[in-house]
Design a protein around this motif. Sequence first.
Motif, PDB file in Angstrom:
ATOM      1  N   ALA A  56      -4.967  -3.148  12.657  1.00 40.44           N
ATOM      2  CA  ALA A  56      -5.951  -2.291  11.974  1.00 40.44           C
ATOM      3  C   ALA A  56      -5.919  -0.941  12.672  1.00 40.44           C
ATOM      4  O   ALA A  56      -6.628  -0.719  13.651  1.00 40.44           O
ATOM      5  N   GLY A  57      -5.071  -0.068  12.207  1.00 39.28           N
ATOM      6  CA  GLY A  57      -4.922   1.223  12.858  1.00 39.28           C
ATOM      7  C   GLY A  57      -4.034   1.104  14.077  1.00 39.28           C
ATOM      8  O   GLY A  57      -3.285   0.139  14.239  1.00 39.28           O
ATOM      9  N   ARG A  58      -4.135   2.113  14.952  1.00 39.41           N
ATOM     10  CA  ARG A  58      -3.263   2.149  16.136  1.00 39.41           C
ATOM     11  C   ARG A  58      -3.725   1.225  17.246  1.00 39.41           C
ATOM     12  O   ARG A  58      -2.903   0.742  18.023  1.00 39.41           O
ATOM     13  N   ASN A  59      -5.034   0.964  17.352  1.00 36.85           N
ATOM     14  CA  ASN A  59      -5.541   0.263  18.524  1.00 36.85           C
ATOM     15  C   ASN A  59      -6.470  -0.899  18.215  1.00 36.85           C
ATOM     16  O   ASN A  59      -7.280  -1.272  19.060  1.00 36.85           O
ATOM     17  N   ALA A  60      -6.399  -1.457  17.021  1.00 38.66           N
ATOM     18  CA  ALA A  60      -7.316  -2.551  16.683  1.00 38.66           C
ATOM     19  C   ALA A  60      -6.591  -3.631  15.886  1.00 38.66           C
ATOM     20  O   ALA A  60      -5.502  -3.412  15.349  1.00 38.66           O
ATOM     21  N   LEU A  61      -7.232  -4.787  15.824  1.00 41.86           N
ATOM     22  CA  LEU A  61      -6.702  -5.944  15.112  1.00 41.86           C
ATOM     23  C   LEU A  61      -7.809  -6.578  14.288  1.00 41.86           C
ATOM     24  O   LEU A  61      -8.943  -6.673  14.739  1.00 41.86           O
ATOM     25  N   LEU A  62      -7.465  -7.014  13.097  1.00 36.35           N
ATOM     26  CA  LEU A  62      -8.384  -7.779  12.256  1.00 36.35           C
ATOM     27  C   LEU A  62      -7.870  -9.206  12.216  1.00 36.35           C
ATOM     28  O   LEU A  62      -6.722  -9.451  11.835  1.00 36.35           O
ATOM     29  N   THR A  63      -8.704 -10.146  12.639  1.00 33.79           N
ATOM     30  CA  THR A  63      -8.324 -11.558  12.635  1.00 33.79           C
ATOM     31  C   THR A  63      -9.261 -12.324  11.718  1.00 33.79           C
ATOM     32  O   THR A  63     -10.478 -12.171  11.795  1.00 33.79           O
ATOM     33  N   ARG A  86      -5.224  -6.807   4.212  1.00 30.60           N
ATOM     34  CA  ARG A  86      -4.480  -5.619   4.636  1.00 30.60           C
ATOM     35  C   ARG A  86      -5.218  -4.350   4.257  1.00 30.60           C
ATOM     36  O   ARG A  86      -5.235  -3.379   5.019  1.00 30.60           O
ATOM     37  N   ALA A  87      -5.829  -4.338   3.071  1.00 29.78           N
ATOM     38  CA  ALA A  87      -6.597  -3.162   2.642  1.00 29.78           C
ATOM     39  C   ALA A  87      -7.805  -2.950   3.558  1.00 29.78           C
ATOM     40  O   ALA A  87      -8.094  -1.812   3.961  1.00 29.78           O
ATOM     41  N   VAL A  88      -8.495  -4.020   3.913  1.00 28.97           N
ATOM     42  CA  VAL A  88      -9.640  -3.911   4.818  1.00 28.97           C
ATOM     43  C   VAL A  88      -9.165  -3.444   6.198  1.00 28.97           C
ATOM     44  O   VAL A  88      -9.786  -2.571   6.814  1.00 28.97           O
ATOM     45  N   ALA A  89      -8.062  -3.993   6.680  1.00 27.64           N
ATOM     46  CA  ALA A  89      -7.521  -3.597   7.977  1.00 27.64           C
ATOM     47  C   ALA A  89      -7.133  -2.117   7.960  1.00 27.64           C
ATOM     48  O   ALA A  89      -7.376  -1.397   8.932  1.00 27.64           O
ATOM     49  N   ARG A  90      -6.557  -1.660   6.867  1.00 25.66           N
ATOM     50  CA  ARG A  90      -6.165  -0.250   6.750  1.00 25.66           C
ATOM     51  C   ARG A  90      -7.394   0.663   6.796  1.00 25.66           C
ATOM     52  O   ARG A  90      -7.410   1.663   7.503  1.00 25.66           O
ATOM     53  N   ARG A  91      -8.450   0.294   6.052  1.00 21.76           N
ATOM     54  CA  ARG A  91      -9.661   1.131   6.021  1.00 21.76           C
ATOM     55  C   ARG A  91     -10.392   1.126   7.360  1.00 21.76           C
ATOM     56  O   ARG A  91     -10.782   2.180   7.864  1.00 21.76           O
ATOM     57  N   THR A  92     -10.567  -0.047   7.944  1.00 28.36           N
ATOM     58  CA  THR A  92     -11.268  -0.096   9.236  1.00 28.36           C
ATOM     59  C   THR A  92     -10.433   0.567  10.325  1.00 28.36           C
ATOM     60  O   THR A  92     -10.973   1.244  11.204  1.00 28.36           O
ATOM     61  N   GLY A  93      -9.125   0.404  10.257  1.00 24.50           N
ATOM     62  CA  GLY A  93      -8.248   1.040  11.238  1.00 24.50           C
ATOM     63  C   GLY A  93      -8.306   2.550  11.167  1.00 24.50           C
ATOM     64  O   GLY A  93      -8.326   3.229  12.199  1.00 24.50           O
ATOM     65  N   SER A  94      -8.378   3.097   9.943  1.00 27.99           N
ATOM     66  CA  SER A  94      -8.446   4.558   9.824  1.00 27.99           C
ATOM     67  C   SER A  94      -9.769   5.085  10.385  1.00 27.99           C
ATOM     68  O   SER A  94      -9.811   6.145  10.991  1.00 27.99           O
ATOM     69  N   VAL A  95     -10.849   4.324  10.195  1.00 26.50           N
ATOM     70  CA  VAL A  95     -12.139   4.734  10.765  1.00 26.50           C
ATOM     71  C   VAL A  95     -12.076   4.680  12.290  1.00 26.50           C
ATOM     72  O   VAL A  95     -12.523   5.603  12.976  1.00 26.50           O
ATOM     73  N   LEU A  96     -11.517   3.613  12.835  1.00 27.46           N
ATOM     74  CA  LEU A  96     -11.424   3.485  14.289  1.00 27.46           C
ATOM     75  C   LEU A  96     -10.507   4.553  14.886  1.00 27.46           C
ATOM     76  O   LEU A  96     -10.775   5.057  15.977  1.00 27.46           O
ATOM     77  N   ASP A  97      -9.442   4.892  14.180  1.00 32.22           N
ATOM     78  CA  ASP A  97      -8.513   5.901  14.692  1.00 32.22           C
ATOM     79  C   ASP A  97      -9.128   7.291  14.713  1.00 32.22           C
ATOM     80  O   ASP A  97      -8.757   8.124  15.544  1.00 32.22           O
TER      81      ASP A  97
END
Length: 161
Positions: free
Chosen positions: A86-93, A110-121
């Motif tokens: 999920a982004g550069r530094n996170a994981l969704l399990t 994958r869509a949720v991981a992409r959105r949460t990862g972009s927020v975290l990044d």
Amino acid sequence: MDADTMMGTELQGLRLRRPEVAGTVLAGTDGLLISSDLPPTDATHLAALAAASFGLGHRVADTVRQGEFRESVLRTASGAVVTYPAGRNALLTLVADGAADLEALHADARAVARRTGSVLDTRRPVAVPPMPEAPAPLAARTSRGGLPRRVTHHTWRRPPI
């Protein structure tokens, strides 16, 4: 809406859309828990295990040179555990039960991981306090393999027996 609320909403939305998902964990690639709807002890352990799984999967993907790591799937007798970057530094399990249609779940997760990862990044990094000064170095070993011997000169003699 702040980042924490948005991530919580994303994870709840995934659980509502996919009833076969029994639990979700959002963690850093360092294994530290960010958000979860599992019991706290299980969530912290799963966050650490997901980071280890991600590290291994990432390493295998690099070794076989077949592209970027996409997900790690662990199937059990009664379900599955799936980890996505999920982004550069996170994981969704996700913890899913045996009735899970993993192909459909992958697309949604994958869509949720992409959105949460972009927020975290895009979040501002937390200021890290400066490291304290290092203590004095330990005694160095000599070429004989031992610590230097401390020689003390005694001013007294042992009395004769």
